[in-house]
Every structure is written in structure tokens, then in C-alpha cells.
Scaffold this active site. Structure first.
Site, short mmCIF file in Angstrom:
data_model
loop_
_atom_site.label_atom_id
_atom_site.label_comp_id
_atom_site.label_asym_id
_atom_site.label_seq_id
_atom_site.Cartn_x
_atom_site.Cartn_y
_atom_site.Cartn_z
N ARG A 184 5.12 1.09 -14.82
CA ARG A 184 3.66 1.07 -15.00
C ARG A 184 3.23 1.96 -16.15
NH1 ARG A 184 1.10 2.99 -9.72
NH2 ARG A 184 2.91 4.33 -9.89
N ASN A 226 1.49 -1.39 -9.01
CA ASN A 226 2.60 -1.82 -8.16
C ASN A 226 2.05 -2.69 -7.04
OD1 ASN A 226 4.61 -0.43 -9.52
ND2 ASN A 226 4.55 1.35 -8.17
#
EC number: 3.6.1.7
Length: 99
Positions: free
Chosen positions: A20, A38
Site C-alpha cells: 500500500r 487492504n
């Protein structure tokens, strides 16, 4: 040049490896805006908005990811502008909470 928006699902070993943060940093450096998060199923979801060539290049980079990631699949679909509303106020690119 017109803007396109793509919702991207990335699967494989993509959580716990800095994916990320890598995606947010890379996308912002390329001038894109959107968000990444996520998902509880172990995948990463992102929304990328910008010019078509830059979004396409970022999607290609998502197939590699950061060095610790092992990407198995990247699926990109056309997204509507309202998905950008999930960003944090004032941010071009946000890292969102897990969904």
C-alpha cells in the site's frame, strides 16, 4: 487530455510487504490521485485516476509491486468518479483502512 478512473484489484502476497505504501508513493509521484486499501481476503484494492497513459503505466507497475511482494493477478475495471470520494479530505492519494 481527459482523465480516466480505474479500480484495481491486486492479489498474491501483497499484504505485510509494504504494498500500500509503495503504491501510494509511486502513484502520487506519477501525478495520479485516488486511494489504496487492504481487503480482508488478502488482496489490495486501489483506485487510480489521471491521464490514460499514466494510469496504464501504474497498472503495469502494480504487476511488479515492491520487491517483497509476489503479485499473482492484477484486474483493472472502469470506475465511476464517486469512488474518489473515499479519499481523506485534502489528500490527492489516501491509504484507507482495511475493508
Amino acid at each position: 487530455m481527459s482523465e480516466i478512473i480505474r479500480q484495481v484489484m491486486i492479489s498474491g502476497r501483497v499484504q505485510g510487504v509494504g504494498y500500500r505504501a509503495w503504491l501510494a508513493h509511486t502513484a502520487e509521484a506519477m501525478g495520479l490521485h485516488g486511494w489504496v486499501r487492504n481487503r480482508r481476503d488478502g488482496s489490495v484494492e486501489a483506485v487510480l485516476a489521471g491521464s490514460e497513459p499514466i494510469v496504464s503505466e501504474m497498472i503495469a507497475r502494480c504487476q511488479r509491486g515492491p520487491s517483497a511482494a509476489r503479485v499473482e493477478a492484477v484486474v483493472a475495471e472502469i470506475a465511476q468518479p464517486d469512488v474518489l470520494n473515499l479519499r481523506q479530505p485534502g489528500e490527492r492519494f489516501s491509504i484507507l483502512s482495511t475493508l
